[in-house]
Design a protein around this motif. Sequence first.
Motif, PDB file in Angstrom:
ATOM      1  N   GLN A 252     -25.233 -24.142   2.921  1.00 59.97           N
ATOM      2  CA  GLN A 252     -24.250 -24.900   2.689  1.00 59.97           C
ATOM      3  C   GLN A 252     -22.883 -23.127   2.407  1.00 59.97           C
ATOM      4  OE1 GLN A 252     -23.932 -26.178  -1.371  1.00 59.97           O
ATOM      5  NE2 GLN A 252     -24.241 -23.570  -2.342  1.00 59.97           N
ATOM      6  N   VAL A 253     -22.134 -22.669   2.513  1.00 65.10           N
ATOM      7  CA  VAL A 253     -21.007 -21.732   2.902  1.00 65.10           C
ATOM      8  C   VAL A 253     -20.124 -21.701   2.037  1.00 65.10           C
ATOM      9  CG1 VAL A 253     -20.371 -20.083   4.026  1.00 65.10           C
ATOM     10  CG2 VAL A 253     -22.409 -21.403   5.559  1.00 65.10           C
ATOM     11  N   VAL A 254     -19.979 -20.387   1.492  1.00 70.51           N
ATOM     12  CA  VAL A 254     -18.019 -20.344   1.158  1.00 70.51           C
ATOM     13  C   VAL A 254     -17.135 -18.602   1.924  1.00 70.51           C
ATOM     14  CG1 VAL A 254     -16.870 -19.379  -0.984  1.00 70.51           C
ATOM     15  CG2 VAL A 254     -19.524 -20.985  -0.937  1.00 70.51           C
ATOM     16  N   VAL A 255     -16.703 -19.083   2.252  1.00 74.32           N
ATOM     17  CA  VAL A 255     -15.504 -18.525   2.842  1.00 74.32           C
ATOM     18  C   VAL A 255     -13.763 -18.578   2.013  1.00 74.32           C
ATOM     19  CG1 VAL A 255     -16.782 -18.968   5.057  1.00 74.32           C
ATOM     20  CG2 VAL A 255     -14.739 -20.219   4.791  1.00 74.32           C
ATOM     21  N   ASP A 256     -13.815 -17.258   2.335  1.00 70.29           N
ATOM     22  CA  ASP A 256     -11.894 -17.591   1.941  1.00 70.29           C
ATOM     23  C   ASP A 256     -11.289 -17.187   3.388  1.00 70.29           C
ATOM     24  OD1 ASP A 256     -12.267 -14.941   3.447  1.00 70.29           O
ATOM     25  OD2 ASP A 256     -12.233 -13.290   1.457  1.00 70.29           O
ATOM     26  N   LEU A 257     -10.237 -17.290   2.848  1.00 65.30           N
ATOM     27  CA  LEU A 257      -8.958 -16.792   4.017  1.00 65.30           C
ATOM     28  C   LEU A 257      -9.640 -15.975   5.915  1.00 65.30           C
ATOM     29  CD1 LEU A 257      -5.907 -17.993   2.264  1.00 65.30           C
ATOM     30  CD2 LEU A 257      -7.096 -19.672   3.658  1.00 65.30           C
ATOM     31  N   ASP A 258     -10.268 -15.133   4.441  1.00 64.16           N
ATOM     32  CA  ASP A 258     -10.099 -14.244   6.478  1.00 64.16           C
ATOM     33  C   ASP A 258     -11.299 -14.559   6.893  1.00 64.16           C
ATOM     34  OD1 ASP A 258      -7.843 -12.083   6.005  1.00 64.16           O
ATOM     35  OD2 ASP A 258      -9.007 -11.308   4.467  1.00 64.16           O
ATOM     36  N   LEU A 259     -12.400 -15.544   6.246  1.00 70.93           N
ATOM     37  CA  LEU A 259     -13.060 -15.748   7.128  1.00 70.93           C
ATOM     38  C   LEU A 259     -14.514 -15.334   6.873  1.00 70.93           C
ATOM     39  CD1 LEU A 259     -12.323 -16.723  10.474  1.00 70.93           C
ATOM     40  CD2 LEU A 259     -11.533 -17.819   8.757  1.00 70.93           C
ATOM     41  N   GLN A 343      -3.729 -28.176   1.032  1.00 75.21           N
ATOM     42  CA  GLN A 343      -5.513 -28.408   0.501  1.00 75.21           C
ATOM     43  C   GLN A 343      -6.328 -28.854   1.662  1.00 75.21           C
ATOM     44  OE1 GLN A 343      -8.214 -30.168   0.537  1.00 75.21           O
ATOM     45  NE2 GLN A 343      -9.468 -29.474  -1.138  1.00 75.21           N
ATOM     46  N   LYS A 344      -6.005 -29.790   3.176  1.00 73.54           N
ATOM     47  CA  LYS A 344      -6.940 -28.818   4.153  1.00 73.54           C
ATOM     48  C   LYS A 344      -6.086 -28.156   4.651  1.00 73.54           C
ATOM     49  CE  LYS A 344      -7.426 -32.387   7.986  1.00 73.54           C
ATOM     50  NZ  LYS A 344      -7.041 -33.419   8.919  1.00 73.54           N
ATOM     51  N   VAL A 345      -5.277 -28.474   4.788  1.00 75.31           N
ATOM     52  CA  VAL A 345      -4.926 -26.513   5.687  1.00 75.31           C
ATOM     53  C   VAL A 345      -5.818 -25.398   4.931  1.00 75.31           C
ATOM     54  CG1 VAL A 345      -2.674 -24.983   5.990  1.00 75.31           C
ATOM     55  CG2 VAL A 345      -2.720 -27.723   5.966  1.00 75.31           C
ATOM     56  N   ALA A 346      -6.008 -25.042   3.834  1.00 76.96           N
ATOM     57  CA  ALA A 346      -6.094 -24.551   2.943  1.00 76.96           C
ATOM     58  C   ALA A 346      -7.710 -23.947   3.322  1.00 76.96           C
ATOM     59  CB  ALA A 346      -5.935 -23.826   1.362  1.00 76.96           C
ATOM     60  N   ARG A 347      -8.223 -25.176   3.543  1.00 82.32           N
ATOM     61  CA  ARG A 347      -9.419 -25.282   3.615  1.00 82.32           C
ATOM     62  C   ARG A 347     -10.131 -25.248   5.380  1.00 82.32           C
ATOM     63  NH1 ARG A 347     -12.249 -30.586   3.729  1.00 82.32           N
ATOM     64  NH2 ARG A 347     -10.195 -31.829   3.201  1.00 82.32           N
ATOM     65  N   GLY A 348      -9.082 -25.450   5.449  1.00 82.30           N
ATOM     66  CA  GLY A 348      -9.693 -24.888   7.082  1.00 82.30           C
ATOM     67  C   GLY A 348     -10.247 -23.500   7.351  1.00 82.30           C
ATOM     68  N   CYS A 349     -10.523 -22.540   6.799  1.00 80.57           N
ATOM     69  CA  CYS A 349     -10.667 -21.611   6.854  1.00 80.57           C
ATOM     70  C   CYS A 349     -12.191 -21.683   7.173  1.00 80.57           C
ATOM     71  CB  CYS A 349     -10.437 -20.714   5.745  1.00 80.57           C
ATOM     72  SG  CYS A 349     -10.792 -20.891   3.929  1.00 80.57           S
ATOM     73  N   VAL A 350     -12.742 -22.454   6.498  1.00 78.45           N
ATOM     74  CA  VAL A 350     -14.011 -22.420   6.349  1.00 78.45           C
ATOM     75  C   VAL A 350     -14.649 -23.629   8.022  1.00 78.45           C
ATOM     76  CG1 VAL A 350     -14.397 -24.996   5.006  1.00 78.45           C
ATOM     77  CG2 VAL A 350     -16.203 -23.311   5.073  1.00 78.45           C
ATOM     78  N   GLU A 351     -13.989 -24.551   8.779  1.00 77.48           N
ATOM     79  CA  GLU A 351     -14.241 -24.882   9.862  1.00 77.48           C
ATOM     80  C   GLU A 351     -13.531 -24.083  10.542  1.00 77.48           C
ATOM     81  OE1 GLU A 351     -15.066 -27.796  10.150  1.00 77.48           O
ATOM     82  OE2 GLU A 351     -14.539 -28.440   7.985  1.00 77.48           O
ATOM     83  N   ARG A 352     -13.119 -22.836  10.282  1.00 79.82           N
ATOM     84  CA  ARG A 352     -12.783 -21.977  11.444  1.00 79.82           C
ATOM     85  C   ARG A 352     -14.021 -20.438  11.880  1.00 79.82           C
ATOM     86  NH1 ARG A 352      -7.617 -21.761   9.493  1.00 79.82           N
ATOM     87  NH2 ARG A 352      -7.782 -20.033   7.768  1.00 79.82           N
ATOM     88  N   ALA A 353     -14.247 -20.143   9.728  1.00 79.17           N
ATOM     89  CA  ALA A 353     -16.019 -19.969   9.823  1.00 79.17           C
ATOM     90  C   ALA A 353     -16.985 -19.996  10.806  1.00 79.17           C
ATOM     91  CB  ALA A 353     -16.213 -18.883   8.740  1.00 79.17           C
ATOM     92  N   PHE A 354     -16.472 -21.635  10.502  1.00 79.88           N
ATOM     93  CA  PHE A 354     -18.139 -21.613  11.258  1.00 79.88           C
ATOM     94  C   PHE A 354     -18.000 -21.847  12.916  1.00 79.88           C
ATOM     95  CE2 PHE A 354     -18.823 -25.052   7.594  1.00 79.88           C
ATOM     96  CZ  PHE A 354     -19.908 -23.717   6.748  1.00 79.88           C
ATOM     97  N   GLU A 355     -17.138 -22.091  13.414  1.00 81.04           N
ATOM     98  CA  GLU A 355     -16.408 -22.517  14.285  1.00 81.04           C
ATOM     99  C   GLU A 355     -16.526 -20.956  15.341  1.00 81.04           C
ATOM    100  OE1 GLU A 355     -13.095 -24.970  15.642  1.00 81.04           O
ATOM    101  OE2 GLU A 355     -12.174 -23.159  15.580  1.00 81.04           O
TER     102      GLU A 355
END
Length: 472
Positions: A252-259, A343-355
């Motif tokens: 489980q990970v929490v990230v911000d918009l800067d990844l 919400q999906k666009v803003a929440r996409g930062c966690v997907e990009r961080a995982f990538e």
Amino acid sequence: MDVRGCGHGLHEEEIDMVAMAVTAVVVNTMSGMSLSSRDMLTQIHKRRALLQSIAEAPDCMATCEAVVQLCAALSSSVFPRQTPRWWIRRRTGGTWEDLRLCDDATDEYYRQKLRMSMAMSRQIIATCAAYVEKKVTHYRMPSPVEQVITFTLYRWASGETYESGTSAFGIGRATGLQAVRDVTSAPLQAYPDAIKWPVGRRRPQILRAFRDKGFPNCFGAIDCTHIYIDNRVGAPSDNYYDRKQKFSVQAQVVVDLDLWILHVHIGYPGSVHDVRVLYNSQLWRRAEAGELFDAPPENPPHGVVTRSYLLGDNGYPVACPWIVQPYRGIDQGPDEERFNTRQKVARGCVERAFERLKCVWRLFLRTHKTNLETLPQQFVAVCTLHNILLDAGIDFDENLLWEVDENGVRRRVGNGAGGRAAAAVEQERGRGLVAGCTSRPRRFDVGPCKREGAGGGSGLGGRWKDMGWCDR
């Protein structure tokens, strides 16, 4: 020229100049040798004999012969040569030997093998060296600290097996296994504040960035990802197989918009639901105690009072007051659809961080062999390195996001992220796997990273283990 009756000789001054030049070359090459006493003594004898032959050179033939002998000695490695600065990188054999070269051509090689520049890797090695260095004993010399740390970074970045990686670094497999164990805890000790909840000046920056996205008072986005591993002998496979029938561990990970990674919680088997991971994490306990989401509430125009929160998917419970999910159902109005899109666009930062995290540290992108006792610490270590590289401004190579499959088709790599659907939450609730249930889950022991008071009962042994490194 005619010297000593020889029609093709050199003057004595010229002979002395040649001898002095050759002597200077020999003396300059004697520094910087790192050989044993016996080998050093042999080299000294060879140099002394060569210098003697040069000093006693009677004419140009002997002088030329001395020069030839010196060239032959240099080519046979009797005297070390300084590494030439080629316009292309000189291969010496083996990844470790190539990384040790100090010419300008190796910086790109460092980025290819370690995902960072040579200067950044040296900085990390120098910082972590104090936590890895071992004492010299009477039995043998320990492996060089630089080689041990570089091998661990290379294994995490390349994802190669121990057999292939240790061969490239000229070490044994047992040494490679021990190296990963020793280095894993070094970044956590050397950079204790790399993963932490935002405080100080960074906190208003994060809140301002999410407000610009249309979500005031938002601290970040939360999601879970799976770390796929080989099924070890004797492992409780029913617990570790996820919904895709893959053997994995939840993170489980929490990230911000800067990844930036703000929180990590890892160690639960792949079959455990995201909600259950949340309820047993340090994040939940601190949030319920009011230690995290304490920003002043906002009252936007024509809206409701907005308190601090995280963005999550539909896999998280609606009753959680500090996780905002999209609207559910298929009959949604324009306002609901617009909100879900934002919400999906803003929440996409966690997907990009995982990538980015898994494509840079490719060991965690694919199924690999690992020790379940050290896997949680290894993942937290690469999360620490992830934040360090972001802070240093290391550019991310977008080509790492793509790969060519067995059919020659270029496709985007998967990161193993994403929660379950809302219907799955109700299914898990019916099975007693979310809040309010009385049954206890099977446990996973991660060794030294355990947190007391995080649960009890029987199972695989030990208590629930919460990494909780974000609290430091």
